[in-house]
Design a protein around this motif. Structure first.
Motif, mmCIF file in Angstrom:
data_model
loop_
_atom_site.group_PDB
_atom_site.id
_atom_site.type_symbol
_atom_site.label_atom_id
_atom_site.label_comp_id
_atom_site.label_asym_id
_atom_site.label_seq_id
_atom_site.Cartn_x
_atom_site.Cartn_y
_atom_site.Cartn_z
ATOM 1 N N LYS A 16 -14.535 58.842 36.139
ATOM 2 C CA LYS A 16 -13.955 58.297 37.377
ATOM 3 C C LYS A 16 -12.798 57.351 37.095
ATOM 4 O O LYS A 16 -12.819 56.180 37.490
ATOM 5 C CB LYS A 16 -15.029 57.623 38.218
ATOM 6 N N SER A 17 -11.819 57.809 36.365
ATOM 7 C CA SER A 17 -10.594 57.063 36.038
ATOM 8 C C SER A 17 -10.794 55.921 35.053
ATOM 9 O O SER A 17 -9.905 55.119 34.852
ATOM 10 C CB SER A 17 -9.913 56.534 37.302
ATOM 11 N N ALA A 18 -11.960 55.816 34.442
ATOM 12 C CA ALA A 18 -12.175 54.830 33.385
ATOM 13 C C ALA A 18 -12.122 55.564 32.049
ATOM 14 O O ALA A 18 -12.800 56.563 31.859
ATOM 15 C CB ALA A 18 -13.518 54.144 33.560
ATOM 16 N N HIS A 19 -11.280 55.092 31.165
ATOM 17 C CA HIS A 19 -11.113 55.701 29.847
ATOM 18 C C HIS A 19 -11.681 54.775 28.779
ATOM 19 O O HIS A 19 -11.461 53.568 28.835
ATOM 20 C CB HIS A 19 -9.633 55.933 29.544
ATOM 21 N N SER A 20 -12.359 55.351 27.819
ATOM 22 C CA SER A 20 -12.878 54.590 26.676
ATOM 23 C C SER A 20 -12.542 55.327 25.396
ATOM 24 O O SER A 20 -12.578 56.563 25.346
ATOM 25 C CB SER A 20 -14.396 54.435 26.779
ATOM 26 N N TRP A 21 -12.237 54.561 24.359
ATOM 27 C CA TRP A 21 -11.879 55.157 23.079
ATOM 28 C C TRP A 21 -12.256 54.178 21.977
ATOM 29 O O TRP A 21 -11.894 53.012 22.026
ATOM 30 C CB TRP A 21 -10.387 55.453 23.043
ATOM 31 N N LEU A 22 -13.011 54.653 21.024
ATOM 32 C CA LEU A 22 -13.400 53.872 19.853
ATOM 33 C C LEU A 22 -12.960 54.655 18.630
ATOM 34 O O LEU A 22 -13.247 55.851 18.519
ATOM 35 C CB LEU A 22 -14.918 53.666 19.806
ATOM 36 N N VAL A 23 -12.246 54.004 17.741
ATOM 37 C CA VAL A 23 -11.796 54.675 16.516
ATOM 38 C C VAL A 23 -11.950 53.718 15.342
ATOM 39 O O VAL A 23 -11.706 52.520 15.460
ATOM 40 C CB VAL A 23 -10.346 55.201 16.655
#
Length: 65
Positions: A16-23
Protein backbone atom coordinates in the motif's frame (compact mmCIF):
# COMPACT_ATOMS: atom_id res chain seq x y z
CA UNK A 1 36.06 5.94 -8.54
CA UNK A 2 32.77 4.03 -8.28
CA UNK A 3 32.36 1.50 -5.52
CA UNK A 4 31.06 -1.88 -6.60
CA UNK A 5 27.82 -2.71 -4.87
CA UNK A 6 27.93 -6.39 -5.76
CA UNK A 7 28.21 -9.14 -3.17
CA UNK A 8 25.26 -8.03 -1.09
CA UNK A 9 22.38 -9.72 0.71
CA UNK A 10 19.01 -7.99 0.50
CA UNK A 11 15.27 -8.17 1.02
CA UNK A 12 12.54 -5.69 0.23
CA UNK A 13 8.85 -5.28 -0.33
CA UNK A 14 5.89 -3.02 -1.02
CA UNK A 15 2.55 -2.73 0.77
CA UNK A 16 0.00 0.00 0.00
CA UNK A 17 2.61 2.55 -1.14
CA UNK A 18 5.03 1.74 1.69
CA UNK A 19 8.42 0.55 0.48
CA UNK A 20 11.01 -1.27 2.58
CA UNK A 21 14.51 -2.33 1.65
CA UNK A 22 17.26 -3.90 3.74
CA UNK A 23 20.66 -4.58 2.23
CA UNK A 24 23.88 -5.85 3.78
CA UNK A 25 27.29 -5.25 2.18
CA UNK A 26 29.56 -7.60 4.18
CA UNK A 27 32.80 -6.65 2.42
CA UNK A 28 32.19 -2.95 3.10
CA UNK A 29 30.88 -3.65 6.63
CA UNK A 30 27.77 -1.62 5.84
CA UNK A 31 24.05 -2.21 6.44
CA UNK A 32 21.40 0.03 4.89
CA UNK A 33 17.70 -0.04 5.84
CA UNK A 34 15.17 2.19 4.10
CA UNK A 35 11.46 2.65 4.68
CA UNK A 36 9.35 5.20 2.82
CA UNK A 37 5.76 6.07 2.18
CA UNK A 38 5.97 6.85 -1.52
CA UNK A 39 4.46 5.96 -4.85
CA UNK A 40 7.03 4.86 -7.40
CA UNK A 41 6.47 3.50 -10.89
CA UNK A 42 8.81 0.57 -10.29
CA UNK A 43 10.32 -0.99 -7.18
CA UNK A 44 13.67 -0.69 -8.95
CA UNK A 45 13.37 3.09 -8.54
CA UNK A 46 13.53 2.59 -4.76
CA UNK A 47 16.60 0.39 -5.14
CA UNK A 48 18.29 3.13 -7.19
CA UNK A 49 17.68 5.54 -4.29
CA UNK A 50 19.30 3.06 -1.87
CA UNK A 51 22.32 2.69 -4.12
CA UNK A 52 22.80 6.45 -4.31
CA UNK A 53 22.64 6.71 -0.50
CA UNK A 54 25.01 3.76 -0.11
CA UNK A 55 27.55 5.26 -2.50
CA UNK A 56 27.41 8.53 -0.56
CA UNK A 57 28.46 6.66 2.59
CA UNK A 58 31.12 4.59 0.85
CA UNK A 59 32.51 7.57 -1.10
CA UNK A 60 31.93 10.60 1.14
CA UNK A 61 34.10 12.82 -1.09
CA UNK A 62 31.49 12.56 -3.85
CA UNK A 63 33.30 9.92 -5.90
CA UNK A 64 30.19 7.76 -6.10
CA UNK A 65 28.22 10.12 -8.28
Amino acid sequence: MRTSLSGNVHHGGVSKSAHSWLVIYPEQRLVVALNANARLDEFGDFIAIEQAITRAFLNPSGGGR
